[in-house]
Each structure stands twice: as C-alpha cells, then as structure tokens.
Write a protein that holds these residues in place. Structure first.
Motif, PDB file in Angstrom:
ATOM      1  N   LEU A 243       0.891  -1.283  -0.067  1.00 27.71           N
ATOM      2  CA  LEU A 243      -0.125  -0.170   0.034  1.00 27.71           C
ATOM      3  C   LEU A 243       0.936   1.181  -0.077  1.00 27.71           C
ATOM      4  O   LEU A 243       1.977   1.064   0.627  1.00 27.71           O
ATOM      5  CB  LEU A 243      -0.982   0.099   1.167  1.00 27.71           C
ATOM      6  N   PHE A 244       0.396   2.231  -0.753  1.00 24.65           N
ATOM      7  CA  PHE A 244       0.992   3.578  -0.719  1.00 24.65           C
ATOM      8  C   PHE A 244      -0.065   4.738  -0.424  1.00 24.65           C
ATOM      9  O   PHE A 244      -1.392   4.292  -0.617  1.00 24.65           O
ATOM     10  CB  PHE A 244       1.569   3.715  -2.120  1.00 24.65           C
ATOM     11  N   VAL A 245       0.214   5.841   0.074  1.00 23.94           N
ATOM     12  CA  VAL A 245      -0.628   6.931   0.370  1.00 23.94           C
ATOM     13  C   VAL A 245      -0.051   8.060  -0.277  1.00 23.94           C
ATOM     14  O   VAL A 245       1.197   8.560   0.060  1.00 23.94           O
ATOM     15  CB  VAL A 245      -1.149   7.128   1.658  1.00 23.94           C
ATOM     16  N   ALA A 246      -0.995   9.000  -0.850  1.00 21.53           N
ATOM     17  CA  ALA A 246      -0.498  10.424  -1.468  1.00 21.53           C
ATOM     18  C   ALA A 246      -0.864  11.527  -0.665  1.00 21.53           C
ATOM     19  O   ALA A 246      -2.025  11.471  -0.065  1.00 21.53           O
ATOM     20  CB  ALA A 246      -0.980  10.531  -3.101  1.00 21.53           C
ATOM     21  N   ASP A 247       0.183  12.305  -0.223  1.00 22.66           N
ATOM     22  CA  ASP A 247       0.105  13.786   0.338  1.00 22.66           C
ATOM     23  C   ASP A 247      -0.467  14.669  -0.663  1.00 22.66           C
ATOM     24  O   ASP A 247       0.627  15.302  -1.221  1.00 22.66           O
ATOM     25  CB  ASP A 247       1.077  13.672   1.422  1.00 22.66           C
ATOM     26  N   HIS A 248      -1.687  15.153  -0.650  1.00 20.96           N
ATOM     27  CA  HIS A 248      -1.929  16.189  -1.616  1.00 20.96           C
ATOM     28  C   HIS A 248      -1.068  17.330  -1.489  1.00 20.96           C
ATOM     29  O   HIS A 248      -0.793  18.147  -2.665  1.00 20.96           O
ATOM     30  CB  HIS A 248      -3.443  16.360  -1.479  1.00 20.96           C
ATOM     31  N   MET A 249      -1.155  17.892  -0.260  1.00 21.77           N
ATOM     32  CA  MET A 249      -0.468  19.238  -0.064  1.00 21.77           C
ATOM     33  C   MET A 249       0.938  19.300  -0.493  1.00 21.77           C
ATOM     34  O   MET A 249       1.650  20.273  -0.815  1.00 21.77           O
ATOM     35  CB  MET A 249      -0.733  19.575   1.468  1.00 21.77           C
ATOM     36  N   ARG A 250       1.660  18.069  -0.230  1.00 22.37           N
ATOM     37  CA  ARG A 250       3.191  18.401  -0.415  1.00 22.37           C
ATOM     38  C   ARG A 250       3.600  17.672  -1.949  1.00 22.37           C
ATOM     39  O   ARG A 250       4.855  17.544  -2.060  1.00 22.37           O
ATOM     40  CB  ARG A 250       3.766  17.653   0.826  1.00 22.37           C
ATOM     41  N   GLY A 251       2.772  16.911  -2.159  1.00 20.39           N
ATOM     42  CA  GLY A 251       3.227  16.110  -3.538  1.00 20.39           C
ATOM     43  C   GLY A 251       3.864  14.895  -3.269  1.00 20.39           C
ATOM     44  O   GLY A 251       4.842  14.686  -4.101  1.00 20.39           O
ATOM     45  N   ILE A 252       3.900  14.374  -2.029  1.00 22.01           N
ATOM     46  CA  ILE A 252       4.708  13.123  -1.634  1.00 22.01           C
ATOM     47  C   ILE A 252       3.763  11.939  -1.644  1.00 22.01           C
ATOM     48  O   ILE A 252       2.690  11.911  -1.084  1.00 22.01           O
ATOM     49  CB  ILE A 252       5.207  13.563  -0.474  1.00 22.01           C
TER      50      ILE A 252
END
Length: 214
Positions: free
Chosen positions: A193-202
């Motif tokens: 699994l992976f998760v995207a952090d929208h605010m920092r683009g990570i």
C-alpha cells in the motif's frame, strides 16, 4: 449543491449521485459506448442503465475486497463520514441518510438502504479518503485489512472487513494522525500500500516499523 436540494441521489433517472459502469471497448448506438450486459439495472424502465449503485454523495474513492465486493468511502456533509459495501444495483441512501443516521427528515426507513459498515464523526475528521485491502506480507500487521484515511485530519485507520456484506466492521485500528492530507491510496503489483499527500506532493509507502522502534 448542499444537502442535495435537487434530490439527485434518490433520482434514479439521473447520473448524478450515482456510480456508473460502462464498456468503452465498443458502441451501442446512439451511445459512443456499450452498456455492460450484466449491469444490474440495464433492463429497468425507471433507472438509467449505466447505473451500478446510486444514493451516494461524494464517493472518494472505491476499490474491491478479495471476494470482488465494491467498498465505497463516501464523504459526508454535516456529521458523518462513511465506508461500506456497495453491491450491484443498491441504494446507499443519500440524501435520505448520512452515515447510519437519517439526514433529510427526522425519520427514515433505514431498511431501504445499504448501511455503511463503518462511520466516524467530526472529532476524527470531515473528508474520508477510501483505500485498499492490503494483500502484501509487508507490513504483516496490515495484511488482509482495509486501510483508509481522512483528508482533513491526516488520520489513518485499518479495519477488519465484515464476515458478511450485511454486517458491520469487526474491528478498527487507529494508525495515528499524521501531518499529511491523504488524497488517494494506491496498491502495487505485490499488494503493498501507498498513500499520496496532496499538499506536499509526496507518496508514502506503508512499511514495517524500524527494528529499534519502541
């Protein structure tokens, strides 16, 4: 619009407030696509044939468990965020219901609608982000669990899915509140699994804790 004032969620003749399913590998004139033969409401005279499920507010997002059942995370409006199964042709309740509570009227017939198996209130967040079932052996503590989060609070959870699609989640584990805004989850070919952090683009990967973690 707010509170679904136009009643799209319970209007079976509109695409709005629904999850649609089409086949883009062909055409069914005058349509530029085909309606799958096994769409649950294809032959209904009262519901648009593209509809797979309806009665949703802002489904963000959906995936499938190992048995092929669709899991939908639906962003609430006033009080409740929800995660639940959405079987073909079902009505998930919006705007008659929000979460497991009546919304547009003091009383409602909850038996008419598919109930979510997990809800949480404003103390934990206000914008659910649906995830995936972890299928990889790493991290081993998450294998077989459905992982999801909240965009606003950065909280992450892992839950044990119900034994049957009519039951509530068996257990929910808090994975902490993180300094991220999880906008999407992903799963690679091994099931990790992976998760995207929208605010920092990570993009972050779920992993085993370091051996010296306490």
């Amino acid at each position: 619009s707010g509170s679904d004032q136009d009643g799209h969620g319970q209007n079976s003749k509109t695409w709005l407030g629904s999850i649609l399913r089409i086949d883009i590998d062909g055409e069914e004139p005058p349509l530029a696509y085909r309606i799958p033969a096994d769409n649950p409401l294809r032959d209904s005279q009262e519901i648009t044939p593209e509809t797979f499920v309806f009665g949703v507010r802002n489904p963000w997002r959906f995936s499938w468990d190992v048995a092929g059942n669709m899991i939908v995370a639906d962003v609430g409006q006033d009080e409740w965020e929800e995660v639940g199964y959405a079987l073909p042709g079902e009505n998930l309740g919006w705007n008659k219901m929000e979460g497991q509570a009546c919304f547009s009227a003091p009383d409602c017939d909850t038996d008419e609608f598919r109930q979510p198996f997990q809800v949480y209130g404003r103390a934990d967040g206000d914008s659910v982000t649906g995830g995936f079932v972890s299928e990889a052996p790493i991290p081993k503590a998450l294998r077989g669990l459905y992982v999801y989060g909240d965009y606003s609070s950065g909280r992450l959870w892992a839950l044990t899915l119900p034994d049957d699609t009519s039951f509530e989640a068996q257990a929910v584990a808090r994975l902490g509140a993180w300094p991220i805004h999880p906008s999407a989850f992903g799963r690679d070919g091994t099931g990790r699994l992976f998760v995207a952090d929208h605010m920092r683009g990570i993009i972050f990967r779920f992993d085993e804790p370091p051996s010296d973690a306490r």
